[in-house]
Design a protein around this motif. Structure first.
Motif, PDB file in Angstrom:
ATOM      1  N   LYS A  20      -4.437   8.073  -1.126  1.00 30.08           N
ATOM      2  CA  LYS A  20      -3.208   8.725  -2.680  1.00 30.08           C
ATOM      3  C   LYS A  20      -3.873   7.837  -3.331  1.00 30.08           C
ATOM      4  CE  LYS A  20       0.105  11.020  -3.871  1.00 30.08           C
ATOM      5  NZ  LYS A  20       0.989  10.502  -3.345  1.00 30.08           N
ATOM      6  N   ILE A  21      -3.992   6.222  -2.920  1.00 27.27           N
ATOM      7  CA  ILE A  21      -4.220   5.034  -4.260  1.00 27.27           C
ATOM      8  C   ILE A  21      -5.616   5.614  -5.035  1.00 27.27           C
ATOM      9  CG2 ILE A  21      -4.397   2.878  -4.952  1.00 27.27           C
ATOM     10  CD1 ILE A  21      -2.593   2.383  -2.599  1.00 27.27           C
ATOM     11  N   ASP A  73      -8.120  -4.097  -5.390  1.00 30.79           N
ATOM     12  CA  ASP A  73      -8.214  -4.550  -3.805  1.00 30.79           C
ATOM     13  C   ASP A  73      -8.474  -3.833  -3.143  1.00 30.79           C
ATOM     14  OD1 ASP A  73      -9.363  -7.268  -4.506  1.00 30.79           O
ATOM     15  OD2 ASP A  73      -7.357  -8.317  -3.187  1.00 30.79           O
ATOM     16  N   LEU A  74      -7.069  -2.634  -3.446  1.00 28.55           N
ATOM     17  CA  LEU A  74      -6.823  -1.538  -2.518  1.00 28.55           C
ATOM     18  C   LEU A  74      -7.949  -0.453  -3.015  1.00 28.55           C
ATOM     19  CD1 LEU A  74      -2.836  -1.649  -2.474  1.00 28.55           C
ATOM     20  CD2 LEU A  74      -4.551  -2.117  -0.339  1.00 28.55           C
ATOM     21  N   ILE A  75      -7.755  -0.364  -4.093  1.00 32.87           N
ATOM     22  CA  ILE A  75      -9.006   0.409  -4.979  1.00 32.87           C
ATOM     23  C   ILE A  75     -10.116   0.202  -4.894  1.00 32.87           C
ATOM     24  CG2 ILE A  75      -9.563   1.462  -7.027  1.00 32.87           C
ATOM     25  CD1 ILE A  75      -7.214   0.943  -8.084  1.00 32.87           C
ATOM     26  N   THR A  78       1.306  -1.103  -0.119  1.00 29.30           N
ATOM     27  CA  THR A  78      -0.205   0.296   0.140  1.00 29.30           C
ATOM     28  C   THR A  78       1.259   1.322  -0.209  1.00 29.30           C
ATOM     29  OG1 THR A  78      -1.719  -1.074   1.305  1.00 29.30           O
ATOM     30  CG2 THR A  78      -2.028   1.141   1.238  1.00 29.30           C
ATOM     31  N   GLU A  79       2.109   1.556   0.942  1.00 35.32           N
ATOM     32  CA  GLU A  79       2.564   1.963   1.006  1.00 35.32           C
ATOM     33  C   GLU A  79       3.695   2.603  -0.411  1.00 35.32           C
ATOM     34  OE1 GLU A  79       4.809   1.753   4.146  1.00 35.32           O
ATOM     35  OE2 GLU A  79       6.646   3.949   3.412  1.00 35.32           O
ATOM     36  N   LEU A  80       3.913   1.390  -0.608  1.00 33.61           N
ATOM     37  CA  LEU A  80       5.019   1.849  -1.864  1.00 33.61           C
ATOM     38  C   LEU A  80       4.339   2.387  -3.685  1.00 33.61           C
ATOM     39  CD1 LEU A  80       7.395  -1.031  -1.619  1.00 33.61           C
ATOM     40  CD2 LEU A  80       8.145   1.312  -1.010  1.00 33.61           C
ATOM     41  N   PHE A  81       3.192   1.318  -3.869  1.00 38.95           N
ATOM     42  CA  PHE A  81       1.446   2.175  -4.326  1.00 38.95           C
ATOM     43  C   PHE A  81       1.616   2.836  -4.279  1.00 38.95           C
ATOM     44  CE2 PHE A  81       0.733  -2.811  -5.161  1.00 38.95           C
ATOM     45  CZ  PHE A  81       1.139  -2.839  -6.518  1.00 38.95           C
TER      46      PHE A  81
END
Lengths: 192, 192, 192, 192
Positions: free
Chosen positions: B111-112, B63-65, B23-26
């Motif tokens: 952010k993502i 999934d994060l989105i 999550t952080e890197l993306f």
DNA sequence: AATGAATGAGACTTCATTCAT
DNA sequence: GATGAATGAAGTCTCATTCAT
């Protein structure tokens, strides 16, 4: 298969063609999803030709960003210069009009330079700063942070450009007026 | 590195670790510049381990989105429901506060989902729509397009989040208040 | 999650289970498309358990091949021994019956050892050789190559096993008879 | 190895080379044991070059199978058409000759399409069906199942191709004759 | 001026296998 | 006896880039 120079071909024309297509594709699909092969295919040329005119993929992209950046900053400088005197609202109105005109005339470049590029953050921050100073001098932000106002204005410009200018729902001049109206309401008639 | 289970290792921990790092890197570098090798390296694990817990790179990103999207839309739904009665400004103030709180608690995800994802445009458009309807019911936009107002508000939120919330220069509640102040100036005689 | 020995579990039972499942999967999908993870999943066990009972994937597969090979060659040896005297057709009939019975009882193993394995070629070649010698002693192949006859017989067995025995359309004994009938027609009504 | 075009290189040549090598390796070692790296190494090329000419490993393999399948089925169709009238044995003899000639000229492709491919079962089944119908019309299979005869013939062809045709011990024409002789003995001297 | 042919570098993913419990 | 957690090794494929013509 014949090779070499095509009849009727001209270096400059090919370069322009590639540049235009690249700009469009980059703006639509972003840097990573746009492949050199896509660009040259759309231009009906081949990959080595791309390298005839551009150093490489990244430097072309950077050039596009730079081109936008220069125009944008130039504009900003003009705004700063004009800032000395005159009516704030008129000033802003003129500036926004010019800005929107540029955006409308260069939608692909704007998409790249103002939305995609990492540097776009820097540009927007600078824009905010200038606005902030501009406003700070003249308006009495009695109890609120002028930064909020400045950032909001930039955000509004950003969003409105995407949703109303690029879609051609609004003309530059009108958009400038309406934005101004929102941020500097003449008579805020607000019934609940 | 020897094969097999590490001392003191736990699946849940590893999965969480990978998820957090991803999550952080993306969020920092975007989808394309973030390699699986980067993620696992930061977690002090190896690539196959990634596939132990996630289907693949893209599905993790999606999934994060989705996670962000769900939270955001849920919030939006709540806003719509509450919209029926009550004071507009209070309503907005509460909603923005909650929103900013969520953003502040989940900066990487935000952010993502709100900035990087292609779907973010859709989310913002929906947000605008809802705001537009909300406003249209109550305010008399004498001569100007309510869309301008709505888009502007969304843009302001977007920008202010990035510049003042994520940088921790402002707290969620305060930011909500100040944004409201900008768009509904007190001296602008807008009491409900 | 609980770990360690399950209640009611027994090593031998697990080994047998894995072996059976592996045989089935290998026979159905081949060596490469059968993954250890598939085998243990079907057995409701885990991958390390597999290595508790088998050296590795290949050696298990080789074992299965070997098991078939041994049975097959044993059978072939018996045929050679019995070959000395007696009626050829009876002899063949008995042998084929036994062979088909074995095939029918061990379809998975047969699929592996007689069809998939690289060594299957060797087995069939040996089979042909034995048949050839058997036939050469007794029949007058006036003008044709006995190898043709032997290879044909083996090919027939191969095909018929797949199409009629494994599908349970024919019983071993009957299949043996019918094959014999084809190759040694009683009343060779063979008009062109 | 330097990048870019080699001296004296030609696309068609490279593609043909890769295709030929791939066919050979697939036929010898099967799909899974043949790596793309093996193919290109044997062709003195690199992996990306493979993808210049073929979609991917599987589609190339499928193409080879299809190529064989088409030839084979075309042949089979011709057999069915000619089946109407004429002498059965002559017909079969001609067909087998042509078939063996094709097999002999395309051993690698045949190995892939008639032995390795999953579809090969389908092809053989079709072949059997056609033979069965052909035979059923003309021969009196007094008491035995014509399927046995048909499957046997196909099995014989399969085996004999491998053992006598591919090894060049027999010529196509002769092999056809001898097979015919086995299945339609002129003077069936069949003493026990 | 332009192309046909090729490659270096590296990303993603899979699978058999192995430790530690 | 069995598992949870992890990895080594390797394979497939993509993409920007470059030589030779």
């Amino acid at each position: 298969m014949p090779r070499g120079r095509r009849v009727n071909s001209s270096g400059e024309k090919s370069k322009k063609l590639l540049l235009d297509i690249a700009t469009e594709l980059f703006s639509k699909y972003g840097y990573h999803k746009t492949k050199i092969s896509d660009i040259v295919k759309a231009a009906n040329l081949t990959q080595p030709t791309f390298y005839l005119y551009f150093e490489n993929k990244e430097s072309l992209y950077r050039d596009l960003i730079l081109q936008f950046k220069n125009s944008f900053l130039e504009n900003l400088d003009r705004l700063k210069e004009e800032a000395k005197g005159g009516n704030l609202i008129d000033l802003l109105h003129r500036h926004l009009t010019v800005l929107f005109q540029y955006f409308a005339s260069n939608p692909y470049l704007t998409k790249i330079g103002f939305y995609q590029a990492e540097e776009s953050e820097e540009l927007k921050a600078k824009f905010s700063k200038v606005l902030e100073e501009l406003l700070a001098e003249r308006i009495e932000f009695s109890e609120h942070d002028p930064r909020i106002f400045a950032h909001s204005l930039v955000g509004a410009i950003e969003r409105v450009t995407l949703m109303l200018l690029f879609t051609k729902e609004k003309e530059p001049e009108q958009l400038a007026s309406e934005i101004i109206n929102v941020y500097f309401p003449k008579t805020a008639v607000c019934k609940s």
